[in-house]
Design a protein around this motif. Structure first.
Motif, mmCIF file in Angstrom:
data_model
loop_
_atom_site.group_PDB
_atom_site.id
_atom_site.type_symbol
_atom_site.label_atom_id
_atom_site.label_comp_id
_atom_site.label_asym_id
_atom_site.label_seq_id
_atom_site.Cartn_x
_atom_site.Cartn_y
_atom_site.Cartn_z
ATOM 1 N N ASP A 5 103.991 30.363 42.978
ATOM 2 C CA ASP A 5 104.813 31.574 43.073
ATOM 3 C C ASP A 5 103.978 32.828 42.835
ATOM 4 O O ASP A 5 104.153 33.841 43.505
ATOM 5 C CB ASP A 5 105.959 31.538 42.056
ATOM 6 C CG ASP A 5 107.036 30.524 42.418
ATOM 7 O OD1 ASP A 5 107.031 30.005 43.546
ATOM 8 O OD2 ASP A 5 107.889 30.258 41.549
ATOM 9 N N GLU B 204 101.795 33.471 45.938
ATOM 10 C CA GLU B 204 102.598 33.961 47.063
ATOM 11 C C GLU B 204 103.038 35.401 46.845
ATOM 12 O O GLU B 204 103.008 36.214 47.777
ATOM 13 C CB GLU B 204 103.806 33.055 47.280
ATOM 14 C CG GLU B 204 103.446 31.701 47.845
ATOM 15 C CD GLU B 204 104.627 30.741 47.890
ATOM 16 O OE1 GLU B 204 105.785 31.186 47.712
ATOM 17 O OE2 GLU B 204 104.395 29.542 48.100
ATOM 18 N N LYS C 205 104.385 24.853 40.344
ATOM 19 C CA LYS C 205 105.279 25.718 41.128
ATOM 20 C C LYS C 205 105.112 27.171 40.703
ATOM 21 O O LYS C 205 105.030 28.077 41.545
ATOM 22 C CB LYS C 205 106.725 25.255 40.939
ATOM 23 C CG LYS C 205 107.803 26.241 41.349
ATOM 24 C CD LYS C 205 107.945 26.352 42.838
ATOM 25 C CE LYS C 205 109.163 27.195 43.191
ATOM 26 N NZ LYS C 205 108.851 28.263 44.102
ATOM 27 N N CYS D 290 109.942 30.861 38.367
ATOM 28 C CA CYS D 290 110.989 30.457 39.303
ATOM 29 C C CYS D 290 112.383 30.717 38.707
ATOM 30 O O CYS D 290 113.215 31.330 39.335
ATOM 31 C CB CYS D 290 110.796 28.983 39.641
ATOM 32 S SG CYS D 290 112.198 28.131 40.368
#
Length: 156
Positions: free
Chosen positions: A94, A97, A90, A140
């Motif tokens: 991130d 992105e 994840k 995150c």
């Protein structure tokens, strides 16, 4: 074991005053520092676990290891239900992105992603659009930010 806090259900050290909102660094000393030992502190006991529910990739949903097998069953929160690989995947997404959102081209996005992978927080050298420096956040942090312990201390 140092008496600073405990390992929480979110697999992060939780301190009595600030909860999981602490950044740890190393400090070299020229003398021996004595640990005070465990606090006997467990704010997760009876907690509805908003940290685990907040995880967007369900990294806490299944046992990744046996706590007794690793000798961790005496520490609060270490029950084997943290999947580091899922969490790290994840974080990598991130980064990609964020780099794409700040870049004006694929090549620039690749360069920004590479820079962001090298640092926890980075001032972007090539800002998009208005020319102001922007920050890339690597993690995150939903499991950390949803924890109610220490919120009062962070709002002072």
């Amino acid at each position: 074991m140092a008496g600073l806090g405990c390992i929480g259900k979110n697999n992060i050290v939780i301190t009595p005053e600030y909860g999981p909102r602490i950044r740890w660094r190393a400090l070299p000393l020229d003398r021996t520092a004595e640990a005070t030992g465990p606090l006997g502190y467990d704010p997760c006991d009876g907690c509805p676990q908003p940290c685990r529910k907040a995880c967007p990739v369900q990294a806490f949903d299944h046992a990744a290891y046996s706590p007794s097998e690793l000798g961790q069953s005496l520490l609060p929160g270490i029950d084997g239900t943290y999947d580091r690989v899922t969490c790290n995947t994840k974080m990598s997404r991130d980064i990609e992105e964020a780099a794409r959102a700040m870049a004006t081209s694929d090549e620039e996005g690749d360069a920004l992603a590479s820079t962001m992978n090298a640092c926890e927080e980075v001032v972007m050298a090539i800002p998009k659009g208005d020319g102001e420096a922007r920050y890339g956040v690597k993690y995150c942090r939903m499991c950390e930010l949803s924890c109610p312990v220490g919120r009062q201390a962070t709002t002072r």
